[in-house]
Design an enzyme around this catalytic site. Structure first.
Site, short mmCIF file in Angstrom:
data_model
loop_
_atom_site.label_atom_id
_atom_site.label_comp_id
_atom_site.label_asym_id
_atom_site.label_seq_id
_atom_site.Cartn_x
_atom_site.Cartn_y
_atom_site.Cartn_z
N ILE A 185 0.83 -1.20 0.00
CA ILE A 185 0.00 0.00 0.00
C ILE A 185 0.87 1.25 0.00
O ILE A 185 1.82 1.35 0.77
CB ILE A 185 -0.90 0.02 1.25
N CYS A 186 0.51 2.21 -0.85
CA CYS A 186 1.17 3.52 -0.85
C CYS A 186 0.21 4.51 -0.19
O CYS A 186 -0.76 4.94 -0.81
CB CYS A 186 1.50 3.95 -2.27
N LEU A 187 0.47 4.81 1.09
CA LEU A 187 -0.37 5.74 1.84
C LEU A 187 0.52 6.45 2.85
O LEU A 187 1.19 5.79 3.65
CB LEU A 187 -1.51 4.99 2.55
#
Length: 196
Positions: free
Chosen positions: A89-91
């Site tokens: 996840i890119c967050l």
């Protein structure tokens, strides 16, 4: 050292209103290790993910809550900010924007919000991001299809799987927890049940 009392409090808080928030957390595989959890989020209404239930693997570092939790989608999802290969996840709040004031529930709610509002300019999966930017209708159709295939479980199908595994001599609670941990995959559940 992991702040055990905080994690226990967060689990209770997160699961208190799961019918409203659409997020919940349980101990991974029904175990007792508070540093390895399984989160669930429901797909937001009005998105290609609507009607889906998404499983997230959560690992808490020993420095939690001063270090961010490590989260990864177990359920396959077609989204610019989530790897279609491994669920990474890119967050920002799971990286440099994490704060001890945030909780596991706010992190899961942020993932749910990310499903509603992808950020293709900061992608985790470049192929999906390009499709989102250049062929939006195809992106929506693919995301819907992946939700249907990977994130929707018919309760009838689950009940039949539970019944089959219970007939093999496993307890119903153990079977249900194991099936949930492997997202309804009967063969993986059987392997896990047999191995211990």
């Amino acid at each position: 050292m992991l702040d055990v009392s905080r994690v226990q409090k967060e689990l209770m808080e997160c699961n208190r209103d799961k019918a409203i928030s659409g997020v919940s957390i349980v101990l991974h595989d029904g175990g007792s290790d508070l540093s390895h959890l399984s989160g669930t989020i429901t797909g937001p209404v009005g998105t290609p993910y609507e009607g889906g239930t998404f499983q997230i693997d959560i690992s808490l570092p020993s420095g939690y809550p001063f270090e961010p939790p490590k989260m990864q989608f177990i359920t396959k999802v077609w989204h610019p900010n989530i790897s279609s290969q491994n669920g990474a996840i890119c967050l920002d709040i799971l990286k440099d924007q994490w704060s001890p004031a945030l909780t596991l529930k706010t992190a899961l709610l942020s993932l749910q919000a990310l499903l509603s509002a992808p950020e293709p300019d900061d992608p985790q999966d470049a192929v999906v991001a390009q499709q989102y930017l250049r062929e939006y209708p195809t992106f929506v159709a693919t995301a819907r299809y992946w939700t249907e295939v990977f994130a929707k479980r018919t309760s009838v199908g689950i009940e039949e799987k539970v019944q089959k595994l219970v007939e093999m001599g496993f307890s119903e609670d153990l079977v249900k927890n194991t099936l949930e941990s492997v997202n309804g995959d009967e063969n993986m559940a059987l392997e896990k049940l047999c191995s211990g």
